[in-house]
Design a protein around this motif. Structure first.
Motif, PDB file in Angstrom:
ATOM      1  N   LYS A  15      31.494 -33.941 -21.599  1.00  0.00           N
ATOM      2  CA  LYS A  15      32.023 -32.999 -20.598  1.00  0.00           C
ATOM      3  C   LYS A  15      32.087 -33.653 -19.223  1.00  0.00           C
ATOM      4  CE  LYS A  15      31.077 -28.319 -18.941  1.00  0.00           C
ATOM      5  NZ  LYS A  15      30.223 -28.494 -17.740  1.00  0.00           N
ATOM      6  N   VAL A  17      32.499 -34.029 -15.393  1.00  0.00           N
ATOM      7  CA  VAL A  17      32.378 -33.104 -14.257  1.00  0.00           C
ATOM      8  C   VAL A  17      33.294 -33.587 -13.135  1.00  0.00           C
ATOM      9  CG1 VAL A  17      30.794 -32.152 -12.525  1.00  0.00           C
ATOM     10  CG2 VAL A  17      30.010 -32.455 -14.876  1.00  0.00           C
ATOM     11  N   ASN A  37      31.724 -22.176  -7.921  1.00  0.00           N
ATOM     12  CA  ASN A  37      30.465 -22.529  -8.592  1.00  0.00           C
ATOM     13  C   ASN A  37      30.731 -23.434  -9.785  1.00  0.00           C
ATOM     14  OD1 ASN A  37      29.130 -20.750  -6.959  1.00  0.00           O
ATOM     15  ND2 ASN A  37      29.204 -19.072  -8.416  1.00  0.00           N
ATOM     16  N   CYS A  39      31.944 -26.402 -10.039  1.00  0.00           N
ATOM     17  CA  CYS A  39      33.097 -27.305 -10.066  1.00  0.00           C
ATOM     18  C   CYS A  39      32.673 -28.758  -9.842  1.00  0.00           C
ATOM     19  CB  CYS A  39      34.153 -26.886  -9.046  1.00  0.00           C
ATOM     20  SG  CYS A  39      33.702 -27.328  -7.362  1.00  0.00           S
ATOM     21  N   GLY A  40      31.450 -28.979  -9.402  1.00  0.00           N
ATOM     22  CA  GLY A  40      30.981 -30.365  -9.268  1.00  0.00           C
ATOM     23  C   GLY A  40      30.675 -30.805  -7.846  1.00  0.00           C
ATOM     24  N   LYS A  41      30.531 -29.862  -6.917  1.00  0.00           N
ATOM     25  CA  LYS A  41      30.245 -30.242  -5.520  1.00  0.00           C
ATOM     26  C   LYS A  41      28.903 -30.971  -5.404  1.00  0.00           C
ATOM     27  CE  LYS A  41      30.449 -25.963  -4.054  1.00  0.00           C
ATOM     28  NZ  LYS A  41      30.696 -25.339  -5.380  1.00  0.00           N
ATOM     29  N   THR A  43      27.224 -32.409  -7.746  1.00  0.00           N
ATOM     30  CA  THR A  43      27.320 -33.672  -8.492  1.00  0.00           C
ATOM     31  C   THR A  43      28.003 -34.740  -7.632  1.00  0.00           C
ATOM     32  OG1 THR A  43      27.448 -32.435 -10.566  1.00  0.00           O
ATOM     33  CG2 THR A  43      28.245 -34.716 -10.612  1.00  0.00           C
ATOM     34  N   GLN A  80      20.620 -28.788  -2.634  1.00  0.00           N
ATOM     35  CA  GLN A  80      20.991 -27.369  -2.641  1.00  0.00           C
ATOM     36  C   GLN A  80      19.740 -26.486  -2.733  1.00  0.00           C
ATOM     37  OE1 GLN A  80      24.041 -26.437  -5.459  1.00  0.00           O
ATOM     38  NE2 GLN A  80      24.017 -24.275  -4.955  1.00  0.00           N
TER      39      GLN A  80
HETATM   40  N1  LIG Z   1      21.188 -32.419 -13.445  1.00  0.00           N
HETATM   41  C1  LIG Z   1      22.126 -31.915 -14.265  1.00  0.00           C
HETATM   42  N2  LIG Z   1      22.022 -32.059 -15.606  1.00  0.00           N
HETATM   43  C2  LIG Z   1      22.961 -31.549 -16.450  1.00  0.00           C
HETATM   44  N3  LIG Z   1      24.047 -30.865 -16.041  1.00  0.00           N
HETATM   45  C3  LIG Z   1      24.210 -30.687 -14.725  1.00  0.00           C
HETATM   46  C4  LIG Z   1      23.260 -31.189 -13.761  1.00  0.00           C
HETATM   47  N4  LIG Z   1      23.686 -30.848 -12.520  1.00  0.00           N
HETATM   48  C5  LIG Z   1      24.847 -30.165 -12.702  1.00  0.00           C
HETATM   49  N5  LIG Z   1      25.158 -30.062 -14.018  1.00  0.00           N
HETATM   50  C6  LIG Z   1      26.380 -29.430 -14.572  1.00  0.00           C
HETATM   51  O1  LIG Z   1      27.491 -30.052 -13.928  1.00  0.00           O
HETATM   52  C7  LIG Z   1      28.501 -29.099 -13.610  1.00  0.00           C
HETATM   53  C8  LIG Z   1      28.777 -29.149 -12.102  1.00  0.00           C
HETATM   54  O2  LIG Z   1      27.629 -28.662 -11.415  1.00  0.00           O
HETATM   55  P1  LIG Z   1      27.417 -28.793  -9.847  1.00  0.00           P
HETATM   56  O3  LIG Z   1      27.772 -30.167  -9.434  1.00  0.00           O
HETATM   57  O4  LIG Z   1      26.031 -28.310  -9.575  1.00  0.00           O
HETATM   58  O5  LIG Z   1      28.515 -27.781  -9.302  1.00  0.00           O
HETATM   59  P2  LIG Z   1      28.593 -27.004  -7.893  1.00  0.00           P
HETATM   60  O6  LIG Z   1      27.653 -27.654  -6.964  1.00  0.00           O
HETATM   61  O7  LIG Z   1      30.034 -27.128  -7.479  1.00  0.00           O
HETATM   62  O8  LIG Z   1      28.236 -25.568  -8.166  1.00  0.00           O
HETATM   63  C9  LIG Z   1      27.975 -27.747 -14.112  1.00  0.00           C
HETATM   64  O9  LIG Z   1      28.556 -27.523 -15.378  1.00  0.00           O
HETATM   65  C10 LIG Z   1      26.496 -27.960 -14.207  1.00  0.00           C
HETATM   66  O10 LIG Z   1      25.933 -27.150 -15.211  1.00  0.00           O
END
Ligand SMILES: Nc1ncnc2c1ncn2[C@@H]1O[C@H](COP(=O)(O)OP(=O)(O)O)[C@@H](O)[C@H]1O
Ligand SMILES: [Mg+2]
Length: 251
Positions: A15, A17, A37, A39-41, A43, A80
């Motif tokens: 998957k 991101v 929510n 979308c990968g911000k 990340t 965050q």
């Molecule tokens: N540490 C992690 N381990 C596994 N999956 C993660 C982790 N951090 C984020 N994700 C997944 O990556 C995707 C993007 O998350 P995230 O970057 O937190 O988005 P945002 O900050 O835009 O809300 C989501 O599907 C989330 O579940």
């Protein structure tokens, strides 16, 4: 200053991101990353901070890899969820931790300065876990600001701050030459937190890179990023459907 070239990343292999994302952050930029929510911000900020490593493509900071002591000194990320970064026995040691790790000679002066700036002076001897959610967020902010980084990455910094502190933060950021990248889904703050906007879609692609003011006047873009949506509501007796934006806090 920071350059991402065709970066791909997923927390698990199936998957993605972040999909083929290329962008360049210039010295002094104040950038806002907008997106719904998940979308990968967050990340993307972790990739920029070197906490996540691209599966393909590359990231460079001043033409070198984003790692090592010099990079750690230049780049700070406000997580965050501030609890994730608080682990010291007192507020004082928490703020001093980063500057001491970097062996900065003026760690104590930085603690005093940033604690006062964020109204934490009376809490310096308290354990961080006893603070309220908003106080923890102020402390986390003091910790990253005490590093006086050249590249400051902020992940949803306004989520649990009171309005006065949000105002203080906006003024502080505007007054610094620091390069700042802020992730938010708070549309009403976007224009105050930055002048350049990166909008991401649900597939981790960049939909828009340009002035924040034009992005906010572009309902199609906001709908595509998932930041605006259509739903029905009432005006008097008439039922209408039209485009809405809502600000909401937290996840
Ligand atoms: N540490 C992690 N381990 C596994 N999956 C993660 C982790 N951090 C984020 N994700 C997944 O990556 C995707 C993007 O998350 P995230 O970057 O937190 O988005 P945002 O900050 O835009 O809300 C989501 O599907 C989330 O579940
Ligand atoms: Mg996030």
């Amino acid at each position: 200053m920071l350059e991402l070239d065709r970066v791909r990343f997923g927390w698990d292999a199936e998957k993605p991101v972040i999909a083929e994302l290329s962008l360049r952050i210039r010295e002094g930029d104040k950038v806002v990353i907008l997106g719904a929510n998940g979308c990968g911000k967050s990340t993307l900020l972790k990739l920029m901070n070197g906490l996540a490593v691209p599966q393909s493509g590359s990231i460079s900071y001043r033409n070198a890899e984003p790692k090592g002591r010099a990079f750690r000194q230049d780049c700070a990320l406000l997580f965050q969820h501030p609890e994730a970064m608080l682990f010291n026995p007192t507020v004082r040691e928490e703020i001093a931790y980063g500057p001491r790790q970097l062996e900065l000679p003026d760690a104590d002066a930085r603690v005093a300065h940033w604690a006062a700036a964020l109204g934490l002076t009376s809490l310096l001897d308290q354990p961080p876990f006893l603070l309220s959610g908003g106080q923890k967020q102020k402390l986390a902010l003091a910790c990253v600001l005490a590093l006086e980084p050249k590249l400051l990455l902020l992940d949803e910094p306004s989520a649990s701050l009171d309005p006065a502190t949000v105002g203080w933060l906006i003024d502080t950021l505007l007054d610094t030459p620091t390069t700042v990248v802020t992730a938010t889904h708070n549309l009403s703050l976007a224009a105050e937190l930055g002048s350049r906007c990166l909008a991401m879609d649900a597939l981790g692609r960049l939909l828009y890179d340009g002035p924040v003011s034009s992005a906010l006047r572009h309902p199609g873009l906001l709908e595509e990023t998932g930041l605006a949506h259509r739903h029905r509501h009432r005006h008097g007796d008439a039922l209408h459907t039209h485009l809405h934006t809502h600000d909401w806090e937290g996840d």
